[in-house]
Structure formats: C-alpha cells, structure tokens
Design a protein around this motif. Structure first.
Motif, PDB file in Angstrom:
ATOM      1  N   HIS A 259       0.828  -1.196   0.000  1.00  0.00           N
ATOM      2  CA  HIS A 259       0.000   0.000   0.000  1.00  0.00           C
ATOM      3  C   HIS A 259       0.870   1.258   0.000  1.00  0.00           C
TER       4      HIS A 259
ATOM      5  N   ASP B 215       4.978   4.755  -2.936  1.00  0.00           N
ATOM      6  CA  ASP B 215       4.672   3.334  -3.016  1.00  0.00           C
ATOM      7  C   ASP B 215       5.942   2.607  -3.416  1.00  0.00           C
TER       8      ASP B 215
ATOM      9  N   THR C  45      -3.631   6.406  -4.150  1.00  0.00           N
ATOM     10  CA  THR C  45      -3.930   5.087  -4.716  1.00  0.00           C
ATOM     11  C   THR C  45      -2.806   4.685  -5.664  1.00  0.00           C
TER      12      THR C  45
ATOM     13  N   ASP D 115      -1.944  -0.778  -8.390  1.00  0.00           N
ATOM     14  CA  ASP D 115      -2.696  -1.995  -8.090  1.00  0.00           C
ATOM     15  C   ASP D 115      -4.030  -1.679  -7.424  1.00  0.00           C
TER      16      ASP D 115
ATOM     17  N   ASN E  33      -4.467  -0.169  -4.661  1.00  0.00           N
ATOM     18  CA  ASN E  33      -4.388  -0.152  -3.203  1.00  0.00           C
ATOM     19  C   ASN E  33      -4.448   1.306  -2.739  1.00  0.00           C
ATOM     20  N   SER E  34      -5.310   1.592  -1.775  1.00  0.00           N
ATOM     21  CA  SER E  34      -5.497   2.965  -1.313  1.00  0.00           C
ATOM     22  C   SER E  34      -5.098   3.120   0.153  1.00  0.00           C
ATOM     23  N   THR E  35      -4.600   4.296   0.474  1.00  0.00           N
ATOM     24  CA  THR E  35      -4.261   4.652   1.844  1.00  0.00           C
ATOM     25  C   THR E  35      -4.847   6.025   2.142  1.00  0.00           C
TER      26      THR E  35
END
Length: 568
Positions: A359, A387, A417, A420, A422-424
């Motif tokens: 992430h 990332d 984001t 892939d 994936n978000s934070t």
C-alpha cells in the motif's frame, strides 16, 4: 507478551546449532511482542543475549526487518515503549527486533554496547557477531526479505549499529546511527565532562578510512543515514561529520569522494512533531546528482538541551520518537520524527534496489495536529505519498471542512492510490484558535464583601458608598462594611470578577478551585504544567531558564496554568 524459542528449520549447521527447540507461534492478526534468548556462542566475546521481536498486525511477507539498539543506561523495553518504532512497524509493515546487551565485559557505563573494544567490532566475534546471529534467528523464524535487513540505534547503540554494518556489510542493507560514532573509535570520543559544550577527541578521518577498509569484505557500498542534534554535548557533531567523510572516501568512486563533490540535495526534514528545530536532510550520492539512492544522508538539527524526563542528563542527547513516541529516558517526542525519517531512508535502500508491492505510504508535512489562527488564511502544509512499487504518487487533499472564521477543531483528509488500486488515507487535525481572546481563568474565591473590595475583586458604590459591587458584572454582593458574610466571586478574563459563573466557564461544576505547586521547573514540565523552555501550559508565562530552580505554578482553570500562587 510471550516468551518463545525459535523453530528448528533445515539450515546450515552453524545456524542450526544456535536455534532452540520450541516452536514459534504463527504471527497472529493482532500485533505481538515475543521474547527470545540467544545462548552464548563458542566464538570469542559471545554472551547470552535477550531480545524481543515486535510483529505488526498487518505484516506482508517477505517482510523487512529493522533491528534497533538501545543506548547506555537504557534497555530494549525503552526502545519498544518510547521510540515510536512499534507504531512505525505497524504503519510500514516491518518486523522490529530489539536486542538487550544483557551482560557485558570491560569497563563501561551501565548497558553500553562495546563499540570501542576490539573484541566486539569484528566479524566472527563479540557483540557484532551476536547481533548477526540474532538477526539470523529472526530470519529463520519469519519470512524476512534478504534485501531489506536494516539496523539502527542510539548513542552506544548507534555506534554499535555502525560497527555491525561495517563488520557485516555482506548482510545488512542499510544502517541509521542516531548520535552514533565512527567505526573503531575510542571511548574518548564521548564527552563525559557533564558540561556543555562537550569535549572529546576523535581519530583522524584517514584512520577511520583505514579501519573501515580493513574490515569490509564485500563490495556493497552500504547506505548510511546519520541523525544528529548539533547541540548534543555527549556525542558531538564531529562524530557524524567524520562518519560521513570516511564513508564517502571508502565507498565513493573516482573524483566523488568528498562531501563537496557528492552533495546532491539539501531539504527540510519531514515529518516532524510540533517543531523540526531547523532540521536539514542532506543527501550525498555517488556522482553528486539527485537520486533516490544515496551513499550517505545526514539529518542535522538545532535541538534543545533539556528534556522532560528526570533521568536524562539534559545534554541534548536523545532519540526523537515523534508524535507516537514518549518523553522517556533519553527520548523526546518533539522534533524530527526519527521512526518515519529512518523508514523513508530504509525503504529507498534495499540491497538490490528492488521494491516490494504494498500500500502507498502517506507522510504529512508539518504538524499534526496543526494550529491555525482565527480569521487567518489557512494554508495546508500538504502531504507526500510513496509506493515501494510505483514510487512517488499524487496525494488527494481535502481541507474543505476547515473554517478559520470560527474557533474549533477540524480535519483535512488525504488519500493516495497505487497502480494496483491499493489505497491509503490519512487525517490531519486542524485546531483553529484565537490567541488574542481573553482567557477565562474560572477561578472561584469566597470571601466577605469587605475582603473582595480590599483585594480589588469588587468596588465601593451605591448610596453613601455602603454597597459592594463585583467589578466584572457590577452586581451588588452586599454591604461594603460587611466583614462576616461569605460571598463567592468567579474570575473570567484576568482581573474581572463576576457574581455568577461566566459563560466561558460553563461545565466547570460551579467554578474551578485554584490549586498551586512549588517545585522545580523540570518537575513542572514532567507533570504537564509547563513545557520545554519553562513556560506554563495555557498561560505561556515564563518560569525562568534553570530546570532545577523552584517556581510557583497555579492552575486557575482545568489545564490552564499560570505563574504564581492562588489568591486564597
């Protein structure tokens, strides 16, 4: 907390010999701390070593490993409790290993790592080898990424992390000594005079270069992050300068072997908690051009000398844990956040340059919480996101909820984001305050009308000046000659007294009863009545510069402290 031994695996005979027989539990979904013991080994200088492993709740494998070494008069529990490293392990997904010196030989202060003893700084013997064996135990028990094994430490632990990285530059990916010392330095490199500024003697950089060259047995130019308070009176900045210069000479190439020729960037340190103390991060690369990977990076800042903990020496010598650290023994909350800064460096310096998937990591710039002045133009300090697969990412920031036209607590929301999907997310608290508004002390004093007049809380008036009036709301509180009745008055803004509890004091249960203390300025800081620099919390009144001098401090409203004593 569990006490466990490590499982047997199909390993090389030397490593198999040092593993114990009980099985390690599979890491659970919640964070855990496990305790282990490395038995004394057959090589010279080895001793039994206790160590603890913190396993974060959301770890992915293969995981990075960060070994953190305590300083003198500390233990590995201080590392786990005060350094903010557990929170960093949770946030970034690394396994944290905290060894304890346990026992030691030679003349040294309590719990110091022996960075100045020849028997402890060479591969295959002493403390550097015990640390290597501990790391191998963790390697065997967990799925550790062999390209992301890192080591850091404070003071003697910083010096030993330097020694370990040099002795086993075939194993470690990067090192980050905090207030550390050059490889193979003497004990005289530490200032023990008890005075500021400190006094110490150092090996010539040429000798450090010779010692480094004689020890490293691998061509890998191990990256080095140096964290140093320029006002440290125990480990002087000269130590960090010498480490930097020697490292550049050994691992630089061609004409790029000095700080001048390899300096690539100079930026402000981030993140930090409340104050970055004019911190600068300087990166030195193999060709002096800006790059993600460095040979050396320095974190130099103008930090305070004194700290809240009474066990400290107040010599500017400490680990900065940031918002999630504590004011422990040789540990400070306020300042450049070591855990985040160190991990940022480690994340960019795997041995083979590879970056795992995962992430995005969002780092807030500036303070969190952030204080904004009422009716000011709000400026969001912003955030960065990185990332390990994609590199730098755009951050979406939403501060629309912040209203600087009304005092209160608001939030900024950030999100990023990766490729892939994936978000934070991250949140910053913004407190809007009016620093110029009168502060209601809410102090309550009961006295006769006559006594209130004498103290200036009421004034004489009415027919023939026979009445007493509260000076805040002008309410008649009785005869001006009355010495026997008891009337309660409440202080709003300083010097204004009211017959009824002011609206600003609502919810204080009928008025706050003033309390006061007379103790040292440092004790006031430790108790939360004052902050570093010796100013009262809330009232911001100066108590003086000396930590050991006694001062009176009074609490006139809940959490609001002023210099002096209560009136009654």
């Amino acid at each position: 907390m569990e006490t466990c031994s490590l499982p047997r695996r199909k390993l090389a005979a030397p490593l198999l010999a040092l593993l114990t027989t009980l099985s390690l539990p599979t890491p659970a979904s919640s964070a855990e701390i496990h305790s282990y013991t490395l038995p004394q080994q057959a090589y010279s200088g080895s001793r039994e070593r206790h160590y603890k492993v913190y396993v974060p709740s959301a770890m992915t494998t293969p995981a990075p490993m960060v070994m953190a070494l305590h300083g003198c008069k500390q233990t590995n529990d201080d590392v786990l409790n005060d350094w903010g490293m557990k929170a960093a392990a949770d946030r970034y997904g690394f396994i944290l290993v905290a060894p304890f010196i346990t026992s030691y030989d030679g003349l040294r202060n309590e719990n110091c790592w022996g960075f100045w003893f020849e028997q402890h700084i060479h591969q295959g013997a002493g403390e550097v080898e015990d640390l290597h064996q501990i790391a191998q135990q963790v390697d065997a028990a967990y799925s550790i990424d062999p390209n992301r094994r890192f080591i850091t430490g404070l003071s003697s632990g910083g010096a030993m992390s330097m020694a370990a990285a040099v002795a086993h530059n075939d194993y470690w990916a990067a090192a980050a000594p905090a207030s550390g010392l050059p490889y193979s330095e003497d004990s005289s490199s530490v200032s023990l005079s008890g005075q500021c500024p400190g006094s110490a003697t150092f090996h010539a950089v040429s000798q450090v270069v010779s010692d480094l060259t004689g020890e490293v047995d691998n061509g890998y130019p191990i990256p080095l992050l140096l964290l140093q308070n320029k006002n440290d009176c125990t480990v002087l900045q000269t130590a960090a300068n010498n480490m930097r210069d020697a490292h550049l000479q050994v691992f630089g190439s061609g004409d790029f072997k000095t700080a001048a020729t390899t300096k690539a960037s100079d930026t402000s340190c981030s993140p930090y908690n409340q104050n970055n103390y004019s911190c600068h991060r300087i990166a030195y690369t193999q060709d002096g051009t800006t790059a993600t990977r460095s040979l050396v990076e320095t974190i130099f800042y103008d930090g305070p000398l004194t700290t809240p903990n009474a066990q400290d020496t107040d010599h500017g010598h400490y680990w900065v844990g940031g918002a999630e650290g504590n004011n422990g023994k040789w540990a400070l909350q306020i300042g450049p956040s070591y855990p985040d800064i160190i991990w940022d460096f480690f994340s960019r310096h795997s041995r083979n340059g590879s970056q795992p998937q995962g992430h995005p990591v969002i780092v807030l710039q500036g303070d969190n919480p952030l204080t904004a002045e009422l009716n000011s133009a709000f400026s969001d300090p912003g955030a960065t996101a990185n990332d390990l697969e994609d590199g730098s990412l755009n951050v979406s920031a939403d501060c629309s909820a912040v209203n600087t036209q009304a005092a209160g607590s608001y939030s900024c929301l950030y999100s990023a984001t990766d490729s892939d999907n994936n978000s934070t997310t991250a949140t910053r608290v913004v407190n809007v305050v009016d620093s110029n508004s009168p502060v209601a002390s809410c102090q309550k004093i009961s006295a006769s009308p006559y006594a209130h007049i004498g103290a200036g809380r009421a004034y004489v008036g009415g027919v023939s000046s026979l009445r007493a009036y509260a000076n805040g709301d002008n309410v008649d509180i009785g005869g001006s000659f009355d010495t026997w009745s008891s009337v309660a008055l409440y202080e709003g803004e300083t010097g204004k007294w009211y017959s009824q509890l002011p609206a600003a004091c609502s919810g204080t249960g009928g008025g706050f009863v003033c309390q006061n203390w007379n103790t040292t300025n440092l004790n006031h800081v430790t108790a939360g009545r004052a902050y570093y620099g010796y100013y009262t919390v809330g009232g911001n009144q100066y108590l003086g510069s000396l930590p050991g001098v006694n001062s009176w401090v009074k609490e006139t409203a809940s959490g609001y402290f002023q210099a002096g004593q209560c009136s009654n």
